[in-house]
Write an enzyme that holds these catalytic residues in place. Structure first.
Site, PDB file in Angstrom:
ATOM      1  N   LYS A 158       5.525   4.552  -0.501  1.00 31.70           N
ATOM      2  CA  LYS A 158       5.541   5.832  -1.164  1.00 31.70           C
ATOM      3  C   LYS A 158       7.006   6.288  -0.939  1.00 31.70           C
ATOM      4  O   LYS A 158       7.505   7.023  -1.749  1.00 31.70           O
ATOM      5  CB  LYS A 158       4.340   6.886  -0.855  1.00 31.70           C
ATOM      6  CG  LYS A 158       3.244   6.304  -1.654  1.00 31.70           C
ATOM      7  CD  LYS A 158       1.883   7.166  -1.225  1.00 31.70           C
ATOM      8  CE  LYS A 158       0.709   6.632  -1.933  1.00 31.70           C
ATOM      9  NZ  LYS A 158      -0.585   7.100  -1.487  1.00 31.70           N
ATOM     10  N   GLY A 178       0.824  -1.318  -0.177  1.00 37.83           N
ATOM     11  CA  GLY A 178       0.155   0.030  -0.015  1.00 37.83           C
ATOM     12  C   GLY A 178       0.960   1.344   0.073  1.00 37.83           C
ATOM     13  O   GLY A 178       2.074   1.310  -0.530  1.00 37.83           O
ATOM     14  N   SER A 179       0.518   2.253   0.566  1.00 38.03           N
ATOM     15  CA  SER A 179       1.046   3.488   0.558  1.00 38.03           C
ATOM     16  C   SER A 179       2.413   3.491   1.215  1.00 38.03           C
ATOM     17  O   SER A 179       3.268   4.658   1.321  1.00 38.03           O
ATOM     18  CB  SER A 179       0.104   4.687   1.149  1.00 38.03           C
ATOM     19  OG  SER A 179      -0.928   4.719   0.566  1.00 38.03           O
ATOM     20  N   THR A 180       2.764   2.478   2.130  1.00 37.95           N
ATOM     21  CA  THR A 180       3.901   2.525   2.789  1.00 37.95           C
ATOM     22  C   THR A 180       5.293   2.781   1.579  1.00 37.95           C
ATOM     23  O   THR A 180       6.110   2.698   2.129  1.00 37.95           O
ATOM     24  CB  THR A 180       4.207   1.349   3.835  1.00 37.95           C
ATOM     25  OG1 THR A 180       4.026   0.047   2.992  1.00 37.95           O
ATOM     26  CG2 THR A 180       3.014   1.424   4.866  1.00 37.95           C
TER      27      THR A 180
END
Lengths: 599, 374
Positions: free
Chosen positions: A312, A308-310
């Site tokens: 980014k 997921g967004s981790t």
């Protein structure tokens, strides 16, 4: 008359043959038969070594050998087995499984050998039997050592447990060293470090009878106990972490970024390893197996989740270091992203859009569109090539067996494994850690630690030292450096970490709730991993979706900012939002290690 | 007729007590020596069980008493009783076959309510007595018809005992009868003929053997083929004897015997205990005593004054010789395991009583000789 003499002579001839035979047996082949006779008489009997103990980093004992009382019956001394057993049943609980095992052993073993009926008698049972002992000739209580895990379910997925050696295990073990050993590490550290923990078998030469009864000990080579292990785990942090999850299932790993020490290794729900040591009840085992939450599943080691967004911060670094983006370059976020010439919209989690975003805002507020665009500009292969330096897509090499490698997709991978070409849309969603991309918690934590320590990819390790029995000296296990990630410009790195700090400490950061009262500075990143894909126009409604299908909540962080001592990755299964559910758990873990650390 | 003093007479007067008690000193000495040695070995074979030795001592007492009693009976009386003894023996054997008690897979015992009794033991004496009785009443050397009659007298009880089945005893009984016939002057060419016949009949014998008997023969040839099964006895007894060496491991120190590796060690395989604990020289001692017994028996036969006693004494002595050679041959792995005890040494009652009765007959023959030369 001469006939009688004749008979006598022929008798003498026979006697001569007999004497020839005796000379052969007793003179010519004497040594041969002496050897055979010694072989008969003397048996080598194994003495199993004591298994090494396991301590956490503070010296708290996690696995020990406790005296264990067992009830044994010597069939030779029993007149009526049925009466004895039913009389015993009145004072000590005998389950069917005990009875079956006893009967099975009884058929196999000689009658004078004591056969165990019950293991792990508690104090009360020992006392009750002792009072009644006179009623049961041939029944005895003997003390042995049995593996015990005093912390119960704490860190069971790291520690593992021992179980009785079964036929499968027998094939892989060095049978000579395991003569006399009844238990072997079945998983976790107990299995990985089996060789060190087990020690070396000792022997005694005993004189035995043809039935195997021991007459006396001729000489003795004592066994060498197994090594004690000192773990990097901090039981206190581990316990805080396990409690912080509440009823959620999930996993968390905490690593010291300076040396790769694993401080906490959480996989929830957990279970008590103690019943496994002497064979768990079938019903109890079935209950564990059939539990929907899969307590036996080692999520920390084998759970593979979309990051997921981790992902980014790592993506942002990839963009900066490859020159595709700069800290000044910005993207306009209307709430969705569309590939040139295509109709399909890739939505931002914020439908109204973030407006114009640069890298800092994109990370702080977790703007998806910025990273859709960045991923598109980088292309999947450059993403793959950069992210693999952080260890994604390959096992970290942690010293616990059974680790999975996650999946860092690339064009090559898709061609060779799926036999399909790579589609541009798949690059887009890779940018926000969805699609094929899968990470294990231990990978995510290791990568976060590398962010914290300036790019040193340290192999996570859970045993930091071992110790020979009866020695005070600890033999340290040196940290292993896999690689040092090249930093083209330190500024890039600083910018990403600054953005991660803003995630926690700025007014609009997605994890601002945990930053408000923090006595130390934290760099972090929230993430939400979709358990199932949403159609283009569908809107995610947590309330309406069954809990099992709810998003996983993720959070990665390290602290303190200036001098990082701990890096964590938290994944809360079906937790919903990373900032609201996963980040507070991470904060508790950080607090436990940084603030409440004992002097 | 005038009374002439013969050397026998002078001989007799010098050893007066032997004649008064009807005992033969060399035989008695050797028998006591063997028995004593046997008790020592038995004590060790039983693992230091003094009660075992005491029970054996009681049996020996009974047996020696029996010998003493039998020695008092003049050979004339024995000769007169012979046919009756034989007929009673045959009837008892028949009774065993019909209603005998099975023990260890074989019917050998007859329960006479006050005592359990093995009629085959009685036949060990009755058969040579009967054959000697028959041939003593004919002109020697025997003719074909007499040989056939003797063969029948031997074959009937032998086969009846073999059928129980007790191969060892039937073998002894057959050989005791054959010894009588041989001593009676069996012609050499007939002997040769019978030998060839016996050799030819060996495959036939194989055919009539029971499975376990065949197994024993196979085991003798290849004991290592089944080391824990049928070969176990032989392998362990060879180890015991071989590891004993020249001087043995010492009394009560035989590991094979004391640690239970040697099976049947107080009965049929007691010779291996002797071999292990007293070595080659211990065996030599035992064989010396045995040899004295056999040689003395043959001497008694040679000095016997009539055909019946000459044949009987010779046969009894040689049967004893066969007895211990078969047992020791079997324990050392030269012969198949046929289940014969080591005479005078093995633990067990009936065979000792029979043996000693036989020696009683020998002593009777020796000490009832007429003072006149015949």
């Amino acid at each position: 008359m001469n006939r009688a003499i004749l008979l006598l002579v022929s008798g003498c001839l026979l006697l001569c043959i007999l004497f020839a035979r005796l000379v052969y047996l007793q003179v010519v082949a004497h040594e041969h038969f002496t050897t055979l006779s010694e072989d008969n008489r003397v048996k080598l009997q194994p003495i199993p070594p004591n298994r090494g103990l396991i301590y956490d980093r503070n010296g708290l004992i996690l696995a020990e050998n406790l005296p264990s009382y067992r009830l044994e019956i010597t069939p030779e001394q029993i007149d009526d087995m049925g009466t004895t057993l039913s009389a015993l049943e009145d004072i000590i609980e005998i389950r069917d499984i005990d009875r079956t095992r006893f009967e099975k052993l009884r058929r196999r073993k000689p009658r004078f050998e004591a056969i165990p009926l019950r293991f792990h008698l508690n104090d009360e049972e020992v006392a009750r039997f002792s009072v009644n002992r006179h009623r049961f000739p041939g029944v005895d209580i003997t003390a042995g050592l049995a593996r015990h895990y005093p912390q119960g379910p704490l860190a069971v997925h790291a520690l593992g447990y021992v179980g009785r050696i079964d036929e499968k295990a027998l094939k892989t073990l060095d049978s000579s060293n395991y003569r006399g050993t009844s238990h072997v590490g079945k998983n976790g550290i107990e299995k990985t470090y089996e060789e060190l923990l087990h020690g070396k078998v000792g022997f005694q030469q005993v004189e035995i009878t043809a039935q195997g009864r021991i007459i006396r000990v001729l000489n003795r080579t004592p066994p060498v106990s197994g090594h004690n292990l000192y773990l990097t785990l901090d039981s206190r942090v581990q316990a805080v972490a396990e409690q912080a999850f509440g009823d959620y299932s999930g996993t968390a790993i905490a690593i010291d970024p300076n040396n790769g020490d694993v401080l906490a290794f959480v996989s929830l729900p957990t279970y008590d390893p103690n019943p496994f040591v002497n064979g768990i009840d079938y019903d109890d085992y079935a209950a564990l197996r059939n539990n929907d939450k899969e307590p036996l599943f080692n999520r920390a080691l084998r759970g593979q989740y979309p990051p997921g967004s981790t992902v980014k911060p790592f993506m942002g670094l990839a963009g900066l270091e490859s020159g595709v983006s700069s800290s000044h370059s910005s993207t306009y976020c209307p709430g969705f992203y569309r590939l040139a010439g295509k109709d399909r919209k890739y939505h931002d989690w914020k439908r109204s859009g973030h407006g114009t975003v640069d890298l800092n805002i994109a990370i702080t507020q977790s703007c998806d569109v910025y990273f859709y665009d960045l991923a598109q500009s980088l292309g999947i292969d450059r993403i793959h090539d950069y992210l693999q330096h952080f260890g994604f897509g390959k096992a970290t090499g942690i010293d616990i067996q059974g680790e999975l490698s996650g999946l860092l997709p690339s064009k090559d991978w898709k061609r060779s494994h799926r036999d399909l070409p790579w589609f541009p849309g798949e690059t887009i969603i890779t940018g926000i850690g969805q699609g094929f991309f899968l990470v294990t918690p231990i990978q995510l934590a290791t990568a976060t630690a590398a962010l914290a320590n300036g790019g040193r990819m340290l192999q996570p390790q859970i045993v930091h030292a071992d110790q020979e029995a009866e020695s005070d000296e600890l033999v340290p296990h040196q940290p292993q450096l896999h690689e040092t990630i090249t930093i083209k410009e330190q500024q890039h790195w600083d910018q990403v970490i600054a953005a991660m700090t803003d995630v926690v400490h700025s007014a609009r950061g997605t994890a601002r709730h945990i930053g408000k009262d923090s006595p130390y500075r934290i760099a972090g990143k929230t993430g939400t991993a979709q358990v199932f894909g949403l159609k283009e126009e569908e809107k995610y409604d947590a309330e309406a979706i069954a809990e099992k299908l709810r998003d996983h909540a993720l959070f990665i962080a390290f602290a303190p900012l200036d001098e990082p001592k701990i890096a964590v990755a938290v994944i809360v299964e079906n937790g919903g939002g990373g900032g609201s559910v996963a980040a507070p758990i991470a904060r508790k873990i950080l607090d436990a290690y940084l603030v409440e650390a004992p002097s | 007729m005038s009374i002439v003093l013969t050397p026998h007479y002078e001989d007799a007067s010098r050893r007066g007590w032997q004649y008064r008690l009807h005992l033969d000193a060399p035989l008695l000495f050797a028998l006591i020596a063997v028995s004593a040695l046997g008790l020592i070995v038995l004590y060790s074979a039983g693992g230091g069980d003094i009660e075992l030795v005491e029970r054996q001592l009681v049996r020996l007492g009974i047996a020696f008493t029996g010998m003493l009693v039998v020695a008092q009976l003049p050979p004339r009386l024995l000769q007169r009783l012979t046919p009756w003894i034989f007929v009673i023996g045959i009837l008892l054997l028949l009774a065993v076959l019909i209603s005998g008690e099975a023990s260890g897979g074989a019917q050998r015992w007859l329960n006479l309510y006050f005592v359990r009794f093995q009629p085959s033991e009685m036949m060990k004496l009755a058969v040579p007595m009967m054959v000697a009785w028959y041939l003593a009443n004919t002109r020697l050397p025997p003719t074909g018809r007499q040989l056939l009659a003797s063969a029948t007298l031997i074959a009937v009880p032998t086969l009846m005992i073999a059928k129980q089945p007790d191969l060892g005893t039937s073998l002894l009984i057959a050989s005791s009868g054959i010894f009588v016939v041989f001593l009676a002057g069996l012609q050499w060419r007939l002997l040769a003929f019978f030998s060839v016949l016996a050799t030819a009949a060996a495959p036939l014998l194989w055919h009539f053997m029971r499975d376990y008997q065949r197994q024993r023969v196979m085991t003798l040839l290849h004991p290592e083929s089944d080391p824990l099964g049928s070969g176990y006895h032989i392998i362990q007894s060879k180890i015991a004897i071989g590891s004993g060496g020249l001087f043995g491991k010492g009394w009560m120190n035989g590991t094979q015997s004391q640690l239970d590796f040697l099976p049947e060690r107080s009965t049929d395989f007691i010779f291996a205990v002797l071999g292990e604990e007293f070595g080659f020289f211990g065996i030599l001692l035992l064989f010396t005593f045995y040899a004295i017994i056999v040689v003395r028996g043959i001497m008694i036969s040679i000095q016997a004054q009539d055909t019946y006693t000459r044949l009987l004494a010779g046969s009894l002595s040689m049967t004893f010789c066969v007895y211990f050679i078969v047992n020791t041959g079997m324990v050392t792995g030269l012969l198949p395991v046929v289940g014969l005890p080591l005479p005078m040494i093995s633990y067990g009652g009936t065979s000792i009583v029979t043996l000693m009765a036989g020696f009683g007959i020998l002593m009777s023959i020796q000490t009832h000789r007429k003072l006149l030369p015949t």
